[in-house]
Scaffold this active site. Structure first.
Site, PDB file in Angstrom:
ATOM      1  N   CYS A 273      32.690  76.074  38.341  1.00 56.67           N
ATOM      2  CA  CYS A 273      33.005  76.558  39.693  1.00 56.67           C
ATOM      3  C   CYS A 273      34.502  76.528  40.004  1.00 56.67           C
ATOM      4  O   CYS A 273      35.014  77.426  40.684  1.00 56.67           O
ATOM      5  CB  CYS A 273      32.241  75.755  40.735  1.00 56.67           C
ATOM      6  SG  CYS A 273      32.844  74.053  40.962  1.00 56.67           S
TER       7      CYS A 273
ATOM      8  N   HIS B 195      32.802  70.711  44.107  1.00 54.94           N
ATOM      9  CA  HIS B 195      32.405  72.113  43.987  1.00 54.94           C
ATOM     10  C   HIS B 195      33.246  72.935  44.960  1.00 54.94           C
ATOM     11  O   HIS B 195      33.578  72.472  46.059  1.00 54.94           O
ATOM     12  CB  HIS B 195      30.910  72.264  44.300  1.00 54.94           C
ATOM     13  CG  HIS B 195      30.368  73.641  44.079  1.00 54.94           C
ATOM     14  ND1 HIS B 195      30.351  74.248  42.847  1.00 54.94           N
ATOM     15  CD2 HIS B 195      29.827  74.534  44.945  1.00 54.94           C
ATOM     16  CE1 HIS B 195      29.809  75.453  42.962  1.00 54.94           C
ATOM     17  NE2 HIS B 195      29.489  75.660  44.224  1.00 54.94           N
TER      18      HIS B 195
ATOM     19  N   ASP C 259      29.426  82.255  46.442  1.00 58.72           N
ATOM     20  CA  ASP C 259      29.422  81.240  45.391  1.00 58.72           C
ATOM     21  C   ASP C 259      28.933  81.905  44.111  1.00 58.72           C
ATOM     22  O   ASP C 259      27.738  82.161  43.958  1.00 58.72           O
ATOM     23  CB  ASP C 259      28.507  80.079  45.772  1.00 58.72           C
ATOM     24  CG  ASP C 259      28.564  78.935  44.760  1.00 58.72           C
ATOM     25  OD1 ASP C 259      29.153  79.126  43.679  1.00 58.72           O
ATOM     26  OD2 ASP C 259      28.015  77.849  45.059  1.00 58.72           O
TER      27      ASP C 259
END
Length: 290
Positions: free
Chosen positions: A68, A107, A122
């Site tokens: 991420c 994250h 995302d």
């Protein structure tokens, strides 16, 4: 770095003159279908950095994936270059072992505002928790996608992302009780606030996640890629092809362990990945479900 290279990497060939939700949805989906969520650098002796030029070269020019802090950082750059009103946010991932959210932002996601409405993007959580399209920032609203029904819930001081999925149907009897398969239908994924974050907010965590012996990412080599019907995953030596069947209320898991000499061909053929250095697969004991 330029947008055209990125667009070619993800197969986006439409006009982006309109900075609307339809365009955002399309480029979001193209990213998750084209670029794997993977931490293989850790297990190839490579260092992961948050230098955007390095990330661009790795993911766009070298055909790799990333985790991420790479994928969503790159995606945020893409959105800003396109002209979207984009803000980087930090998230605390839910830890099922202790039944609470982690203490730190490990994250990274992006918030996009279009015509006064806010959306969470995302492109890098992977496996069955991967959204294919942005989620509208409306508390408690069911937002059905391929993987299940996602919701963002306003808890006052923070927001929570959760997903209600389907029952797993495992094709291979020897994997029926695999620790990779979660039997829980509704799961919390992460919490986040709307406080804007800069890249340096994640620098320390980027280092810790790839060096700490207790980190999930040092204990397991992970690679997953979304497909039009579900996703593929290679966790250590376990290869899975998962097919979503919402009309039957199940996700079908086809799983097998592969020998070392099949790892590279699978990465090449199933994930379109060619590593520069030798991968040493890892699947040590650490909680992780696909």
């Amino acid at each position: 770095m330029n947008l055209e290279e990125y667009f070619n990497r993800v197969g986006f060939h439409d006009s982006y003159e309109k900075l609307d939700l339809a365009t955002l949805k399309l480029i979001h989906k193209q990213h998750v279908m084209s670029i794997p969520f993977e931490n293989l650098s850790i297990h190839c002796g490579e260092r992961i950095t948050m230098d955007l030029e390095v990330i661009f070269d790795k993911i766009v020019r070298s055909g790799r994936g990333g985790w991420c802090l790479e994928n969503n950082f790159l995606f945020g750059w893409v959105l800003r270059e396109m002209g979207y009103n984009t803000t980087t946010l930090g998230c605390r991932v839910f830890n099922s072992t202790v039944n609470e959210f982690g203490p730190d932002d490990t994250h990274l996601i992006n918030l996009v505002v279009i015509n006064g409405k806010s959306y969470i993007t995302d492109v890098s959580f992977g496996v069955s928790f991967q959204v294919w399209e942005p989620l509208e920032l409306i508390s408690g609203k069911d937002q059905p996608q391929a993987a299940g029904v996602f919701r963002v819930i306003d808890k006052g001081d923070f927001w929570v992302l959760e997903k209600t999925g389907r029952k797993p149907q495992v094709v291979n009897p020897e994997f029926a009780s695999s620790s990779l398969i979660s039997k829980k239908e509704t799961k919390q994924i992460y919490s986040f606030t709307l406080v804007p974050r800069q890249a340096d907010h994640f620098f320390d965590k980027c280092e810790t996640l790839q060096t700490d012996p207790s980190s999930l990412f040092t204990n397991k080599s992970i690679c997953s890629l979304q497909t039009p019907t579900g996703f593929r995953a290679l966790i250590g030596w376990t290869y899975s092809e998962v097919t979503y069947k919402p009309e039957e209320g199940v996700d079908v898991f086809d799983m097998r362990d592969v020998p070392d000499d099949e790892i590279e061909p699978i990465l090449r053929e199933k994930f379109n990945l060619k590593l520069q250095k030798k991968l040493k697969p890892q699947n040590k004991k650490a909680y992780y479900t696909i």
